[in-house]
Design an enzyme around this catalytic site. Structure first.
Site, PDB file in Angstrom:
ATOM      1  CE1 TYR A   1      11.939  14.833 -20.226  1.00 17.99           C
ATOM      2  CE2 TYR A   1      11.472  15.231 -22.555  1.00 17.99           C
ATOM      3  CZ  TYR A   1      12.245  15.464 -21.430  1.00 17.99           C
ATOM      4  OH  TYR A   1      13.297  16.324 -21.481  1.00 17.99           O
TER       5      TYR A   1
ATOM      6  CG  ASN B   1      10.747   7.521 -18.277  1.00 14.71           C
ATOM      7  OD1 ASN B   1      11.101   6.489 -18.819  1.00 14.71           O
ATOM      8  ND2 ASN B   1      11.348   8.684 -18.495  1.00 14.71           N
TER       9      ASN B   1
ATOM     10  CG  HIS C   1      12.251  14.626 -16.736  1.00 15.11           C
ATOM     11  ND1 HIS C   1      11.578  13.428 -16.752  1.00 15.11           N
ATOM     12  CD2 HIS C   1      13.559  14.328 -16.937  1.00 15.11           C
ATOM     13  CE1 HIS C   1      12.438  12.435 -16.946  1.00 15.11           C
ATOM     14  NE2 HIS C   1      13.644  12.965 -17.064  1.00 15.11           N
TER      15      HIS C   1
ATOM     16  CG  ASP D   1      12.779   6.231 -21.518  1.00 14.30           C
ATOM     17  OD1 ASP D   1      13.818   6.002 -20.860  1.00 14.30           O
ATOM     18  OD2 ASP D   1      12.428   7.379 -21.811  1.00 14.30           O
TER      19      ASP D   1
ATOM     20  CG  HIS E   1      -1.789   1.160   1.356  1.00 10.04           C
ATOM     21  ND1 HIS E   1      -2.757   1.482   0.439  1.00 10.04           N
ATOM     22  CD2 HIS E   1      -1.841   2.113   2.309  1.00 10.04           C
ATOM     23  CE1 HIS E   1      -3.369   2.577   0.830  1.00 10.04           C
ATOM     24  NE2 HIS E   1      -2.826   2.985   1.958  1.00 10.04           N
TER      25      HIS E   1
END
Length: 129
Positions: free
Chosen positions: A121, A123, A99, A28, A20
């Site tokens: 980007y 990810n 990012h 990537d 949890h």
């Protein structure tokens, strides 16, 4: 013997240890290595598998409460790619952030799955519910 779903024992082991509010990174092919967290590298070649391939295999058995993604994703990908991610995210709450802030979350994750995804980007960080 497993015959369907995720077959990779390292991915299954990693998923089984997430509890949890723990987080998991799906990254990537070019995402930096983070020595602080376990990395399961399943990249085979450019584009195989993708972040969405992994996400779509995980979500039937993994309760995702939230997703983070870099806001730069929107400026560097096609509308079709953005729509594909939105479809896989479904109704899961999504937070996009710079990012540099996204990367600050990475060391706190239980682990990282590296894919062959070439999308800039693309990810994501999943938080278990």
């Amino acid at each position: 013997m497993l015959k369907s779903g995720i077959l990779n024992p390292h991915v299954l082991s990693l998923l089984a240890r997430i509890r949890h509010t723990n987080t998991l990174v799906i990254a990537d092919w070019a995402f930096p290595y983070w020595p602080e967290i376990e990395t399961v590298d399943i990249s085979l070649t450019m584009g195989i598998p993708t972040v969405l391939d992994v996400l779509d295999l995980i979500t039937p058995n993994f309760k995702v409460g939230r997703i983070w993604q870099a806001e730069e994703f929107l400026a560097t990908n096609t509308p079709e790619k953005i729509d594909a991610f939105a479809k896989s995210f479904g109704s899961i709450p999504l937070t996009r952030e710079p990012h540099v802030d996204f990367k600050k979350r990475v060391p706190k994750a239980i682990g990282l799955i590296r894919t062959g995804d070439p999308n800039p980007y693309g990810n994501i960080i999943l938080e278990s519910e």
